[in-house]
Write a protein that holds these residues in place. Sequence first.
Motif, PDB file in Angstrom:
ATOM      1  N   GLU A 166      31.851  -2.158   4.130  1.00 55.14           N
ATOM      2  CA  GLU A 166      32.095  -0.771   4.533  1.00 55.14           C
ATOM      3  C   GLU A 166      33.500  -0.334   4.140  1.00 55.14           C
ATOM      4  O   GLU A 166      33.721   0.804   3.703  1.00 55.14           O
ATOM      5  CB  GLU A 166      31.907  -0.628   6.044  1.00 55.14           C
ATOM      6  CG  GLU A 166      32.105   0.792   6.546  1.00 55.14           C
ATOM      7  CD  GLU A 166      31.930   0.918   8.046  1.00 55.14           C
ATOM      8  OE1 GLU A 166      32.090   2.039   8.566  1.00 55.14           O
ATOM      9  OE2 GLU A 166      31.630  -0.100   8.694  1.00 55.14           O
ATOM     10  N   HIS A 167      34.455  -1.236   4.288  1.00 55.03           N
ATOM     11  CA  HIS A 167      35.857  -0.906   4.008  1.00 55.03           C
ATOM     12  C   HIS A 167      36.195  -1.023   2.524  1.00 55.03           C
ATOM     13  O   HIS A 167      36.970  -0.220   1.994  1.00 55.03           O
ATOM     14  CB  HIS A 167      36.768  -1.834   4.821  1.00 55.03           C
ATOM     15  CG  HIS A 167      38.226  -1.544   4.675  1.00 55.03           C
ATOM     16  ND1 HIS A 167      38.802  -0.349   5.041  1.00 55.03           N
ATOM     17  CD2 HIS A 167      39.242  -2.309   4.181  1.00 55.03           C
ATOM     18  CE1 HIS A 167      40.099  -0.390   4.794  1.00 55.03           C
ATOM     19  NE2 HIS A 167      40.397  -1.567   4.266  1.00 55.03           N
ATOM     20  N   CYS A 168      35.624  -2.021   1.829  1.00 55.19           N
ATOM     21  CA  CYS A 168      36.036  -2.341   0.459  1.00 55.19           C
ATOM     22  C   CYS A 168      34.962  -2.077  -0.588  1.00 55.19           C
ATOM     23  O   CYS A 168      35.187  -2.331  -1.777  1.00 55.19           O
ATOM     24  CB  CYS A 168      36.460  -3.807   0.374  1.00 55.19           C
ATOM     25  SG  CYS A 168      37.790  -4.249   1.500  1.00 55.19           S
ATOM     26  N   GLY A 169      33.792  -1.603  -0.169  1.00 54.36           N
ATOM     27  CA  GLY A 169      32.726  -1.347  -1.112  1.00 54.36           C
ATOM     28  C   GLY A 169      31.892  -2.580  -1.398  1.00 54.36           C
ATOM     29  O   GLY A 169      32.178  -3.675  -0.908  1.00 54.36           O
ATOM     30  N   GLY A 170      30.850  -2.401  -2.193  1.00 52.16           N
ATOM     31  CA  GLY A 170      29.965  -3.505  -2.541  1.00 52.16           C
ATOM     32  C   GLY A 170      28.726  -3.536  -1.683  1.00 52.16           C
ATOM     33  O   GLY A 170      28.574  -2.761  -0.723  1.00 52.16           O
ATOM     34  N   GLU A 171      27.829  -4.449  -2.033  1.00 57.26           N
ATOM     35  CA  GLU A 171      26.588  -4.623  -1.268  1.00 57.26           C
ATOM     36  C   GLU A 171      26.434  -6.079  -0.863  1.00 57.26           C
ATOM     37  O   GLU A 171      26.912  -6.980  -1.544  1.00 57.26           O
ATOM     38  CB  GLU A 171      25.377  -4.190  -2.093  1.00 57.26           C
ATOM     39  CG  GLU A 171      25.176  -5.002  -3.373  1.00 57.26           C
ATOM     40  CD  GLU A 171      23.883  -4.662  -4.088  1.00 57.26           C
ATOM     41  OE1 GLU A 171      22.862  -4.476  -3.392  1.00 57.26           O
ATOM     42  OE2 GLU A 171      23.903  -4.595  -5.329  1.00 57.26           O
ATOM     43  N   ILE A 172      25.773  -6.289   0.264  1.00 65.21           N
ATOM     44  CA  ILE A 172      25.575  -7.647   0.763  1.00 65.21           C
ATOM     45  C   ILE A 172      24.311  -8.230   0.149  1.00 65.21           C
ATOM     46  O   ILE A 172      23.238  -7.618   0.218  1.00 65.21           O
ATOM     47  CB  ILE A 172      25.467  -7.655   2.300  1.00 65.21           C
ATOM     48  CG1 ILE A 172      26.732  -7.082   2.921  1.00 65.21           C
ATOM     49  CG2 ILE A 172      25.241  -9.079   2.807  1.00 65.21           C
ATOM     50  CD1 ILE A 172      26.642  -6.924   4.430  1.00 65.21           C
ATOM     51  N   VAL A 173      24.444  -9.402  -0.447  1.00 63.59           N
ATOM     52  CA  VAL A 173      23.298 -10.117  -1.014  1.00 63.59           C
ATOM     53  C   VAL A 173      23.354 -11.560  -0.549  1.00 63.59           C
ATOM     54  O   VAL A 173      24.375 -12.030  -0.050  1.00 63.59           O
ATOM     55  CB  VAL A 173      23.290 -10.055  -2.556  1.00 63.59           C
ATOM     56  CG1 VAL A 173      23.185  -8.616  -3.044  1.00 63.59           C
ATOM     57  CG2 VAL A 173      24.544 -10.712  -3.140  1.00 63.59           C
ATOM     58  N   ASP A 174      22.240 -12.271  -0.718  1.00 61.97           N
ATOM     59  CA  ASP A 174      22.256 -13.699  -0.416  1.00 61.97           C
ATOM     60  C   ASP A 174      22.705 -14.478  -1.651  1.00 61.97           C
ATOM     61  O   ASP A 174      22.994 -13.890  -2.707  1.00 61.97           O
ATOM     62  CB  ASP A 174      20.877 -14.164   0.073  1.00 61.97           C
ATOM     63  CG  ASP A 174      19.754 -13.873  -0.931  1.00 61.97           C
ATOM     64  OD1 ASP A 174      20.052 -13.476  -2.085  1.00 61.97           O
ATOM     65  OD2 ASP A 174      18.579 -14.040  -0.553  1.00 61.97           O
TER      66      ASP A 174
END
Length: 321
Positions: free
Chosen positions: A143-151
């Motif tokens: 949320e703060h630094c961008g990107g997406e969560i993946v496994d």
Amino acid sequence: MRSFKRRQFLKTLSLTPLSLSLFLPAAKAMDCNVLHPLMPPQTQFQGQCPVCGMVRPMWARTWIRFKPLQGVEQVCSFHCLADWIIKTGRNPTDIMLAVYHNPGKMIPADKAFVVLGSAAAGTMSPVSKIVFDDKTKAAEFAEHCGGEIVDFPGALAAAKSSVLKENTMVKARQLKKGKIVEPSETDRCPVCNMFPARYPYGKCQIQIKSGKTFHFCSTQCLFAFMGKQSLYVDTPVEPFLIWVVDRNSGMWTSGRTAFYVIGSSKVFGPMGYEAFPFNSIAEASAFAAENGGTAVGYGGVSVEKIVPEWRYPLKVFKTTE
């Protein structure tokens, strides 16, 4: 009067960008910009990536370990892990990942949450892959630094999709920074005294920690030197980086993670019999099937295996380190 001036000062301060940073939590301000690589290097971490040559004391935040596969058991990043998988055609097991914000902690890959493509600095790739051991922390970071969560499989798939393109950029950067040094027209091979620059697909090199580079005209000379340094230098050296040229692409690749074809009686190199380097076991095996010989990893090569009935030559001259 003092109270009024104080209120005016605070009001003015609240309108400046600096004031905003003063009241932000320290952790939030640092989340996207933690020190990476570690400087000065943190010597409690030990290890060197055999794929690219980078060292764990600097790149511990993205370090990866696994059960030994073809003599390799650690790499510096998802990029180099993907590269090694492509080279070997096999998937490592028992993979452990360093937690980015706590690099002394390593967790099983299937327990990791990876933020893909954030503003934080990654390793070997413009698309960072930041490992967390807690999903909530990963979500706050994204949320703060961008990107997406993946496994882990998702992060590895992303690395595999870009690694070959990235390797071209990586090699250009290594040449620019002197991690790989092209031989000059006057550099001579310390084993045979020939000019490595004249053999674009035979040239190879050893670089030691001081930055000094030993250029060789061929893998035969490289492994002869490695086998008995006392014939060629007064003081034995410890190779820090070893580079050879992939026979198919002409691109520099790590000598420690190349695959070699030895024993071919159809194709010869600058010194006759050679250990022909390839970037992957599949390419080496295809060459061996067509031209004879056996495909082996770095640990399976010696000058005695390259040249039938090898005998070390008389010492002609020495390089003083």
